[in-house]
Design a protein around this motif. Structure first.
Motif, PDB file in Angstrom:
ATOM      1  N   GLU A 163      48.127  67.297  72.304  1.00 47.62           N
ATOM      2  CA  GLU A 163      47.390  68.186  72.966  1.00 47.62           C
ATOM      3  C   GLU A 163      48.403  69.316  73.299  1.00 47.62           C
ATOM      4  OE1 GLU A 163      45.752  65.818  76.032  1.00 47.62           O
ATOM      5  OE2 GLU A 163      43.994  65.508  74.825  1.00 47.62           O
ATOM      6  N   GLN A 164      49.746  68.975  73.589  1.00 42.34           N
ATOM      7  CA  GLN A 164      50.481  69.949  74.125  1.00 42.34           C
ATOM      8  C   GLN A 164      51.451  70.725  72.858  1.00 42.34           C
ATOM      9  OE1 GLN A 164      53.018  68.397  77.183  1.00 42.34           O
ATOM     10  NE2 GLN A 164      51.267  67.167  78.333  1.00 42.34           N
ATOM     11  N   LEU A 200      55.965  64.960  79.174  1.00 33.70           N
ATOM     12  CA  LEU A 200      54.597  65.114  79.112  1.00 33.70           C
ATOM     13  C   LEU A 200      53.966  65.659  80.155  1.00 33.70           C
ATOM     14  CD1 LEU A 200      53.633  62.359  76.505  1.00 33.70           C
ATOM     15  CD2 LEU A 200      53.821  64.717  76.026  1.00 33.70           C
ATOM     16  N   GLY A 201      54.706  65.381  81.485  1.00 33.52           N
ATOM     17  CA  GLY A 201      53.771  65.813  82.813  1.00 33.52           C
ATOM     18  C   GLY A 201      52.854  65.266  83.188  1.00 33.52           C
ATOM     19  N   VAL A 202      52.922  63.913  82.730  1.00 31.51           N
ATOM     20  CA  VAL A 202      51.750  63.039  83.420  1.00 31.51           C
ATOM     21  C   VAL A 202      52.357  61.788  84.055  1.00 31.51           C
ATOM     22  CG1 VAL A 202      50.310  63.818  81.536  1.00 31.51           C
ATOM     23  CG2 VAL A 202      51.826  61.637  81.108  1.00 31.51           C
ATOM     24  N   PRO A 213      46.960  64.242  63.736  1.00 31.60           N
ATOM     25  CA  PRO A 213      48.516  64.535  63.877  1.00 31.60           C
ATOM     26  C   PRO A 213      48.489  66.042  63.848  1.00 31.60           C
ATOM     27  CG  PRO A 213      47.889  63.799  61.682  1.00 31.60           C
ATOM     28  CD  PRO A 213      46.585  63.603  62.535  1.00 31.60           C
ATOM     29  N   LEU A 214      49.810  66.641  64.277  1.00 30.43           N
ATOM     30  CA  LEU A 214      50.106  67.963  64.086  1.00 30.43           C
ATOM     31  C   LEU A 214      50.585  68.186  62.588  1.00 30.43           C
ATOM     32  CD1 LEU A 214      52.238  68.629  67.078  1.00 30.43           C
ATOM     33  CD2 LEU A 214      50.007  69.069  67.025  1.00 30.43           C
ATOM     34  N   SER A 215      50.148  69.695  62.238  1.00 33.54           N
ATOM     35  CA  SER A 215      50.546  69.850  61.159  1.00 33.54           C
ATOM     36  C   SER A 215      51.937  69.817  60.685  1.00 33.54           C
ATOM     37  CB  SER A 215      50.041  71.183  60.521  1.00 33.54           C
ATOM     38  OG  SER A 215      50.554  72.248  61.394  1.00 33.54           O
TER      39      SER A 215
END
Length: 88
Positions: free
Chosen positions: A17-18, A58-60, A78-80
Motif C-alpha cells: 500500500e505504501q 510503516l507508520g503503524v 505484490p509490487l511489480s
C-alpha cells in the motif's frame, strides 16, 4: 490462519500500500531483505523487536501487524518487480 501467516499477510499489505519494496523496508528497519521475504511468507518466528522496527517504518502500531484479515479478503498483490526510478 496462524499468527506467522497473519503477520506476513499484514506486512505485505501495508508495505505494498505504501509502495515500499522489501529491500527498502528492510533497509529502513535495519534487517536483512531476505528476512522480510521470509516473514511475509510466514516462515519466520518474528521477535517483538523486529515487529516494532517494521511497524515504525510503516507508520503503524505494532498491533496492526497482528489483525486477522477479514474472511474472503484477497491476498495482497505484490509490487511489480524491478527497481523504481529515483524521484527528484
Amino acid at each position: 490462519m496462524n499468527v506467522r501467516k497473519i503477520i506476513g499477510w499484514n506486512l505485505r499489505k501495508l508495505r505494498a500500500e505504501q509502495g515500499l519494496s522489501q529491500e527498502r523496508l528492510a533497509l529502513a528497519a535495519e534487517i536483512d531483505r531476505s528476512y522480510v521475504g521470509r516473514i511475509e511468507r510466514g516462515s519466520e518466528n518474528v521477535t517483538i523487536d523486529t515487529l516494532d522496527a517494521l511497524a515504525i517504518v510503516l507508520g503503524v502500531p505494532a498491533a496492526a501487524l497482528l489483525v486477522e484479515p477479514a474472511k474472503g479478503e484477497r491476498q495482497p498483490m505484490p509490487l511489480s518487480s524491478g527497481r523504481k526510478p529515483k524521484q527528484a
